[in-house]
Design a protein around this motif. Structure first.
Motif, PDB file in Angstrom:
ATOM      1  N   ALA A 180     -16.484 -10.235  12.610  1.00 39.75           N
ATOM      2  CA  ALA A 180     -16.602  -9.371  11.437  1.00 39.75           C
ATOM      3  C   ALA A 180     -15.224  -9.156  10.805  1.00 39.75           C
ATOM      4  N   PRO A 181     -15.168  -8.958   9.493  1.00 42.59           N
ATOM      5  CA  PRO A 181     -13.873  -8.721   8.834  1.00 42.59           C
ATOM      6  C   PRO A 181     -13.179  -7.484   9.402  1.00 42.59           C
ATOM      7  N   PHE A 182     -11.881  -7.582   9.562  1.00 34.16           N
ATOM      8  CA  PHE A 182     -11.069  -6.454  10.020  1.00 34.16           C
ATOM      9  C   PHE A 182     -10.514  -5.734   8.802  1.00 34.16           C
ATOM     10  N   GLU A 183     -10.921  -4.488   8.622  1.00 34.43           N
ATOM     11  CA  GLU A 183     -10.491  -3.712   7.456  1.00 34.43           C
ATOM     12  C   GLU A 183      -9.207  -2.952   7.771  1.00 34.43           C
ATOM     13  N   PHE A 184      -8.291  -2.929   6.825  1.00 37.61           N
ATOM     14  CA  PHE A 184      -7.044  -2.185   7.026  1.00 37.61           C
ATOM     15  C   PHE A 184      -6.479  -1.773   5.676  1.00 37.61           C
ATOM     16  N   GLU A 185      -5.651  -0.737   5.704  1.00 39.66           N
ATOM     17  CA  GLU A 185      -4.989  -0.258   4.489  1.00 39.66           C
ATOM     18  C   GLU A 185      -3.521  -0.655   4.539  1.00 39.66           C
ATOM     19  N   GLU A 186      -3.031  -1.112   3.422  1.00 39.75           N
ATOM     20  CA  GLU A 186      -1.629  -1.491   3.337  1.00 39.75           C
ATOM     21  C   GLU A 186      -0.820  -0.297   2.835  1.00 39.75           C
ATOM     22  N   GLU A 187      -0.350   0.516   3.757  1.00 38.64           N
ATOM     23  CA  GLU A 187       0.451   1.687   3.386  1.00 38.64           C
ATOM     24  C   GLU A 187       1.849   1.231   2.976  1.00 38.64           C
ATOM     25  N   LEU A 188       2.306   1.767   1.858  1.00 38.98           N
ATOM     26  CA  LEU A 188       3.612   1.394   1.332  1.00 38.98           C
ATOM     27  C   LEU A 188       4.632   2.498   1.601  1.00 38.98           C
ATOM     28  N   PRO A 189       5.870   2.126   1.904  1.00 42.24           N
ATOM     29  CA  PRO A 189       6.899   3.128   2.239  1.00 42.24           C
ATOM     30  C   PRO A 189       7.581   3.739   1.022  1.00 42.24           C
ATOM     31  N   PHE A 190       6.979   3.584  -0.162  1.00 38.01           N
ATOM     32  CA  PHE A 190       7.538   4.180  -1.372  1.00 38.01           C
ATOM     33  C   PHE A 190       6.375   4.714  -2.200  1.00 38.01           C
ATOM     34  N   ASP A 191       6.688   5.618  -3.104  1.00 43.31           N
ATOM     35  CA  ASP A 191       5.662   6.279  -3.915  1.00 43.31           C
ATOM     36  C   ASP A 191       5.410   5.486  -5.185  1.00 43.31           C
ATOM     37  N   ILE A 192       4.286   4.793  -5.208  1.00 46.99           N
ATOM     38  CA  ILE A 192       3.985   3.934  -6.348  1.00 46.99           C
ATOM     39  C   ILE A 192       3.586   4.749  -7.585  1.00 46.99           C
ATOM     40  N   GLU A 193       3.289   6.035  -7.409  1.00 48.55           N
ATOM     41  CA  GLU A 193       2.910   6.880  -8.531  1.00 48.55           C
ATOM     42  C   GLU A 193       4.092   7.661  -9.101  1.00 48.55           C
ATOM     43  N   ALA A 194       5.270   7.484  -8.532  1.00 49.86           N
ATOM     44  CA  ALA A 194       6.455   8.207  -9.009  1.00 49.86           C
ATOM     45  C   ALA A 194       6.859   7.704 -10.395  1.00 49.86           C
ATOM     46  N   ASP A 195       7.546   8.580 -11.150  1.00 48.71           N
ATOM     47  CA  ASP A 195       8.040   8.160 -12.461  1.00 48.71           C
ATOM     48  C   ASP A 195       8.973   6.956 -12.328  1.00 48.71           C
ATOM     49  N   VAL A 196       9.788   6.991 -11.275  1.00 47.96           N
ATOM     50  CA  VAL A 196      10.646   5.853 -10.933  1.00 47.96           C
ATOM     51  C   VAL A 196      10.379   5.514  -9.471  1.00 47.96           C
ATOM     52  N   ILE A 197       9.871   4.325  -9.223  1.00 46.81           N
ATOM     53  CA  ILE A 197       9.576   3.894  -7.862  1.00 46.81           C
ATOM     54  C   ILE A 197      10.888   3.447  -7.221  1.00 46.81           C
ATOM     55  N   GLU A 198      11.410   4.255  -6.316  1.00 42.59           N
ATOM     56  CA  GLU A 198      12.694   3.957  -5.676  1.00 42.59           C
ATOM     57  C   GLU A 198      12.451   3.188  -4.387  1.00 42.59           C
ATOM     58  N   ILE A 199      13.014   2.006  -4.322  1.00 45.10           N
ATOM     59  CA  ILE A 199      12.788   1.099  -3.198  1.00 45.10           C
ATOM     60  C   ILE A 199      14.057   1.053  -2.353  1.00 45.10           C
ATOM     61  N   GLU A 200      13.965   1.540  -1.122  1.00 46.50           N
ATOM     62  CA  GLU A 200      15.115   1.541  -0.225  1.00 46.50           C
ATOM     63  C   GLU A 200      15.473   0.110   0.174  1.00 46.50           C
ATOM     64  N   GLU A 201      16.718  -0.077   0.615  1.00 48.61           N
ATOM     65  CA  GLU A 201      17.191  -1.412   0.990  1.00 48.61           C
ATOM     66  C   GLU A 201      16.246  -2.103   1.964  1.00 48.61           C
ATOM     67  N   GLU A 202      15.846  -1.363   3.025  1.00 48.36           N
ATOM     68  CA  GLU A 202      15.035  -1.963   4.077  1.00 48.36           C
ATOM     69  C   GLU A 202      13.599  -2.238   3.646  1.00 48.36           C
ATOM     70  N   ASP A 203      13.206  -1.698   2.482  1.00 45.39           N
ATOM     71  CA  ASP A 203      11.822  -1.858   2.012  1.00 45.39           C
ATOM     72  C   ASP A 203      11.683  -2.897   0.911  1.00 45.39           C
ATOM     73  N   TYR A 204      12.782  -3.560   0.564  1.00 46.52           N
ATOM     74  CA  TYR A 204      12.716  -4.517  -0.543  1.00 46.52           C
ATOM     75  C   TYR A 204      11.704  -5.622  -0.271  1.00 46.52           C
ATOM     76  N   GLY A 205      11.713  -6.161   0.940  1.00 50.00           N
ATOM     77  CA  GLY A 205      10.794  -7.245   1.273  1.00 50.00           C
ATOM     78  C   GLY A 205       9.342  -6.825   1.144  1.00 50.00           C
ATOM     79  N   ILE A 206       9.044  -5.590   1.563  1.00 52.76           N
ATOM     80  CA  ILE A 206       7.674  -5.074   1.455  1.00 52.76           C
ATOM     81  C   ILE A 206       7.268  -4.978  -0.008  1.00 52.76           C
ATOM     82  N   TRP A 207       8.179  -4.444  -0.840  1.00 51.58           N
ATOM     83  CA  TRP A 207       7.869  -4.340  -2.266  1.00 51.58           C
ATOM     84  C   TRP A 207       7.699  -5.716  -2.898  1.00 51.58           C
ATOM     85  N   TYR A 208       8.564  -6.656  -2.559  1.00 52.97           N
ATOM     86  CA  TYR A 208       8.501  -7.993  -3.158  1.00 52.97           C
ATOM     87  C   TYR A 208       7.155  -8.656  -2.878  1.00 52.97           C
TER      88      TYR A 208
END
Length: 314
Positions: A180-208
């Motif tokens: 059966a398909p394995f369901e999961f949520e992709e939680e992001l370490p930055f706030d995508i709803e912020a006026d400016v989405i600030e991406i920390e150095e260590e999170d660049y790969g996740i954002w990309y």
């Protein structure tokens, strides 16, 4: 056989990754086996065995290749001559390395139609720690990567990012023990709803990777991150690519990852470090080889020092 095309379907992965079960399921698929004489070339014997009655029912036969040394042009030609298949399914031994599969001369008309990599999710971390280069080499050319035997706690989001980093075109699927398909949520370490989405150095790969998979999420948003400037020869003066170096397999296998940035004012050279604040649009660009992807429109560029870590991870 002159002029006849013979599609070759490759199923690869390490021992006990589910290759044989996947191959048998494929044989049973009426769209795969309907009217076709299939030859399975099995390059290792695991716990699962091929059901001879089932193979006969679907017009399939299996031949075993017991060692890397036996996987030769002569072996493949003899298999073609003896079985005269209209399609091939190779259950390939991942420990043999992809270079052998890619370089051994195939019989006339054989062409690779699809490649699938099977992964046991319970052993993925171990293989990534000890044989990352070998594993990623399998995934690099695959059309699909299937993680099976997923269970509670499986870090599917991270696994998916690792595969997409080395092979952006691959479909990545996750299944539980029962298929059966394995369901999961992709939680992001930055706030995508912020006026400016600030991406920390260590999170660049996740954002990309997230922006690669879901560019529409960022359309019209403003992002801010630190990146290294890359300006390929011939790029207009008002553009550059801010990004980071990513280690996809090992220290000898790295890649620069980033998106085009326009509206650049000022002189910036390759390897300069900057903090970019930019508005995102999603466009189909020639530079992206026809793929719809993120384009950055600079609002502010500030020179800065290098990132604390040379590479980003996923």
């Amino acid at each position: 056989m002159l002029g006849v095309k013979v599609p070759v379907f490759v199923v690869n992965g390490f021992l006990e990754s589910g290759k044989t079960v996947f191959a048998m399921d494929t044989i049973e698929d009426e769209y795969f086996s309907d009217g076709e004489d299939t030859l399975i070339i099995a390059c290792e014997e695991g716990m699962e065995e091929y059901d001879e009655d089932l193979l006969a029912r679907y017009g399939a036969q299996v031949v075993y290749c017991d060692s890397k040394e036996e996987f030769t042009e002569e072996f493949l030609k003899n298999a073609q001559k003896k079985y005269k298949p209209s399609q091939i399914l190779i259950e390939y031994n991942g420990m043999w390395g992809m270079e052998l599969l890619n370089t051994v001369k195939k019989p006339r008309g054989w062409f690779r139609a699809q490649q699938v990599t099977m992964v046991d999710a319970t052993t993925f971390d171990m293989y990534m720690q000890n044989m990352k280069s070998l594993f990623m080499d399998m995934c690099r050319e695959s059309d699909m990567v299937i993680f099976n035997r997923c269970e509670e706690g499986t870090d599917a989001a991270s696994y998916k990012r690792n595969i997409r980093a080395v092979n952006p075109r691959a479909t990545v699927a996750f299944e539980m023990e029962d298929g059966a398909p394995f369901e999961f949520e992709e939680e992001l370490p930055f706030d995508i709803e912020a006026d400016v989405i600030e991406i920390e150095e260590e999170d660049y790969g996740i954002w990309y990777i997230d922006a690669m998979d879901h560019p529409e999420k960022y359309d019209g948003k403003t992002v801010k991150f630190k990146g290294m400037v890359y300006r390929p020869k011939g790029m207009p003066k008002n553009q550059f690519v801010p990004g980071r170096m990513a280690m996809t397999c090992c220290a000898d296998d790295t890649a620069f990852i980033g998106y085009i940035c326009e509206n650049v004012v000022g002189q910036y050279q390759t390897k300069d470090w900057v903090i970019v604040t930019a508005t995102v649009t999603v466009e189909e660009r020639e530079e992206y080889e026809g793929v719809t992807a993120v384009v950055l429109h600079a609002k502010e560029i500030v020179r800065t020092g290098p990132a604390s870590e040379e590479f980003v991870y996923f």
